[in-house]
Design an enzyme around this catalytic site. Sequence first.
Site, PDB file in Angstrom:
ATOM      1  N   ASP A 119      94.291 -24.343  28.688  1.00  0.00           N
ATOM      2  CA  ASP A 119      94.523 -24.624  29.942  1.00  0.00           C
ATOM      3  C   ASP A 119      93.932 -25.738  30.645  1.00  0.00           C
ATOM      4  O   ASP A 119      93.042 -26.311  29.887  1.00  0.00           O
ATOM      5  CB  ASP A 119      93.873 -23.025  30.766  1.00  0.00           C
ATOM      6  CG  ASP A 119      94.121 -23.107  32.080  1.00  0.00           C
ATOM      7  OD1 ASP A 119      95.014 -23.254  32.824  1.00  0.00           O
ATOM      8  OD2 ASP A 119      92.978 -22.991  32.866  1.00  0.00           O
TER       9      ASP A 119
ATOM     10  N   ASP B 150      93.170 -26.543  34.676  1.00  0.00           N
ATOM     11  CA  ASP B 150      92.025 -26.287  35.845  1.00  0.00           C
ATOM     12  C   ASP B 150      91.080 -25.574  35.187  1.00  0.00           C
ATOM     13  O   ASP B 150      91.387 -24.433  35.023  1.00  0.00           O
ATOM     14  CB  ASP B 150      92.618 -25.737  36.942  1.00  0.00           C
ATOM     15  CG  ASP B 150      94.047 -26.770  37.556  1.00  0.00           C
ATOM     16  OD1 ASP B 150      93.763 -27.881  37.655  1.00  0.00           O
ATOM     17  OD2 ASP B 150      95.291 -26.127  37.741  1.00  0.00           O
TER      18      ASP B 150
ATOM     19  N   GLY C  60      95.046 -19.537  37.182  1.00  0.00           N
ATOM     20  CA  GLY C  60      95.881 -19.383  36.139  1.00  0.00           C
ATOM     21  C   GLY C  60      97.309 -18.786  36.694  1.00  0.00           C
ATOM     22  O   GLY C  60      98.356 -19.229  36.084  1.00  0.00           O
ATOM     23  N   VAL C  61      97.446 -18.376  38.042  1.00  0.00           N
ATOM     24  CA  VAL C  61      98.795 -18.070  38.251  1.00  0.00           C
ATOM     25  C   VAL C  61      99.388 -19.196  39.230  1.00  0.00           C
ATOM     26  O   VAL C  61      98.730 -20.034  39.493  1.00  0.00           O
ATOM     27  CB  VAL C  61      98.770 -16.662  39.285  1.00  0.00           C
ATOM     28  CG1 VAL C  61      98.182 -15.335  38.240  1.00  0.00           C
ATOM     29  CG2 VAL C  61      97.899 -16.668  40.364  1.00  0.00           C
TER      30      VAL C  61
ATOM     31  N   ARG D  90     101.478 -21.319  41.923  1.00  0.00           N
ATOM     32  CA  ARG D  90     101.008 -21.815  43.371  1.00  0.00           C
ATOM     33  C   ARG D  90     101.505 -20.786  44.587  1.00  0.00           C
ATOM     34  O   ARG D  90     100.866 -20.234  45.236  1.00  0.00           O
ATOM     35  CB  ARG D  90     101.924 -23.061  43.918  1.00  0.00           C
ATOM     36  CG  ARG D  90     101.357 -23.601  45.278  1.00  0.00           C
ATOM     37  CD  ARG D  90     102.091 -25.077  45.403  1.00  0.00           C
ATOM     38  NE  ARG D  90     101.876 -25.791  44.146  1.00  0.00           N
ATOM     39  CZ  ARG D  90     102.800 -27.056  44.066  1.00  0.00           C
ATOM     40  NH1 ARG D  90     103.705 -27.267  44.817  1.00  0.00           N
ATOM     41  NH2 ARG D  90     102.693 -27.605  43.027  1.00  0.00           N
TER      42      ARG D  90
ATOM     43  N   SER E 239      99.945 -25.508  36.558  1.00  0.00           N
ATOM     44  CA  SER E 239     100.227 -26.363  37.576  1.00  0.00           C
ATOM     45  C   SER E 239     101.207 -27.139  37.572  1.00  0.00           C
ATOM     46  O   SER E 239     101.345 -27.887  36.398  1.00  0.00           O
ATOM     47  CB  SER E 239      98.698 -27.310  37.697  1.00  0.00           C
ATOM     48  OG  SER E 239      98.852 -28.076  38.557  1.00  0.00           O
ATOM     49  N   LYS E 240     101.945 -27.794  38.321  1.00  0.00           N
ATOM     50  CA  LYS E 240     102.926 -28.573  38.487  1.00  0.00           C
ATOM     51  C   LYS E 240     102.374 -30.074  38.562  1.00  0.00           C
ATOM     52  O   LYS E 240     103.146 -31.105  38.561  1.00  0.00           O
ATOM     53  CB  LYS E 240     103.994 -28.320  39.606  1.00  0.00           C
ATOM     54  CG  LYS E 240     104.767 -27.027  39.447  1.00  0.00           C
ATOM     55  CD  LYS E 240     105.825 -26.677  40.476  1.00  0.00           C
ATOM     56  CE  LYS E 240     106.709 -25.575  40.110  1.00  0.00           C
ATOM     57  NZ  LYS E 240     107.458 -25.022  41.134  1.00  0.00           N
ATOM     58  N   ASN E 241     101.183 -30.107  38.831  1.00  0.00           N
ATOM     59  CA  ASN E 241     100.562 -31.236  38.936  1.00  0.00           C
ATOM     60  C   ASN E 241      99.607 -31.727  37.712  1.00  0.00           C
ATOM     61  O   ASN E 241      99.115 -32.779  37.628  1.00  0.00           O
ATOM     62  CB  ASN E 241      99.296 -31.368  40.204  1.00  0.00           C
ATOM     63  CG  ASN E 241      99.943 -31.126  41.617  1.00  0.00           C
ATOM     64  OD1 ASN E 241     100.692 -32.039  42.036  1.00  0.00           O
ATOM     65  ND2 ASN E 241      99.631 -29.958  42.129  1.00  0.00           N
TER      66      ASN E 241
HETATM   67  C1  BG6 Z   1      96.733 -22.977  37.761  1.00  0.00           C
HETATM   68  C2  BG6 Z   1      95.395 -22.867  38.748  1.00  0.00           C
HETATM   69  O1  BG6 Z   1      96.135 -24.000  36.791  1.00  0.00           O
HETATM   70  O2  BG6 Z   1      97.565 -23.920  38.541  1.00  0.00           O
HETATM   71  C3  BG6 Z   1      95.974 -22.045  40.101  1.00  0.00           C
HETATM   72  O3  BG6 Z   1      94.206 -22.186  38.113  1.00  0.00           O
HETATM   73  C4  BG6 Z   1      97.149 -22.933  40.736  1.00  0.00           C
HETATM   74  O4  BG6 Z   1      94.978 -21.539  40.861  1.00  0.00           O
HETATM   75  C5  BG6 Z   1      98.191 -23.167  39.708  1.00  0.00           C
HETATM   76  O5  BG6 Z   1      97.579 -21.993  41.881  1.00  0.00           O
HETATM   77  C6  BG6 Z   1      99.401 -23.874  40.234  1.00  0.00           C
HETATM   78  O6  BG6 Z   1      98.972 -25.179  40.443  1.00  0.00           O
HETATM   79  P1  BG6 Z   1      99.744 -26.386  41.325  1.00  0.00           P
HETATM   80  O7  BG6 Z   1      98.973 -27.753  41.160  1.00  0.00           O
HETATM   81  O8  BG6 Z   1     101.057 -26.403  40.757  1.00  0.00           O
HETATM   82  O9  BG6 Z   1      99.886 -25.677  42.817  1.00  0.00           O
HETATM   83 MG    MG Z   2      92.347 -22.374  34.682  1.00  0.00          MG
END
Ligand code: BG6
Ligand code: MG
Length: 219
Positions: free
Chosen positions: A8, A10, A46-47, A49, A116-118
């Site tokens: 994972d 974040d 984990g979930v 956005r 995460s999309k980032n």
């Molecule tokens: C997960 C985080 O890795 O990514 C979540 O634990 C977050 O808290 C999710 O909402 C989506 O991330 P992002 O960067 O696409 O908003």
């Molecule tokens: Mg995480």
Amino acid sequence: MIKAVIFDLDGVLVTTDELHYRAWKQLAAEEGIKGFTKEDNIRQRGVSRMASLEVLLEKSDKKYSDEEKLALADRKNNIYVRSLAGLDRSAVLDGVFEFIDHIKSMGIKTAVGSASKNTPMILEKTGLAALFDAVSCGLDTQNSKPDPEVFLIAADKLGIPYKNCLVIEDSDAGIQAAKAGGMLALAVGAAKNNPHADYSAESLADSCILRERHYTGIL
Ligand code: BG6
Ligand code: MG
């Protein structure tokens, strides 16, 4: 036998879990939503956005339309992305580089599996990108953890059977996803007490993972 480790992002590889929390906190303040706490934030881990937004909105009396929810999620992401401006190698959690070096030296494949999309941007900025054989993230998936999709895609990209993958997670949703995908799960950080994980540790810097029986037992 473990042939791949899927990390994972974040809260496992980088400290961005705290930046997610602060961005949600700021959005809550701007919207006048009171009582959003660290405990709520643990359920956001984990979930996706949008699913994270729903956790925040449990604390709101106002009913938001789908369009308003999308706008709120965009605002949170803008706050979050701005907070990533100075992100660099110092955001990588203790023990991560050593852990990855060690498993690579054992011939084990590495991947990222994050909602995460980032993800691509964060991996680039922190100097982690080159360390992974595959990346699977919120840009690849239809379903968010606890659905196993993000980890199955990572394993498929690596060409490794699911039963030979170990997922490392700091969220309950992620541990559930790993188990639903037929993989082994190591719970760290906020998820370390999850009873469904196969293994648990404080963090990847935990000496018992790197050096002692527990670690060699896994791999
Ligand atoms: C997960 C985080 O890795 O990514 C979540 O634990 C977050 O808290 C999710 O909402 C989506 O991330 P992002 O960067 O696409 O908003
Ligand atoms: Mg995480």
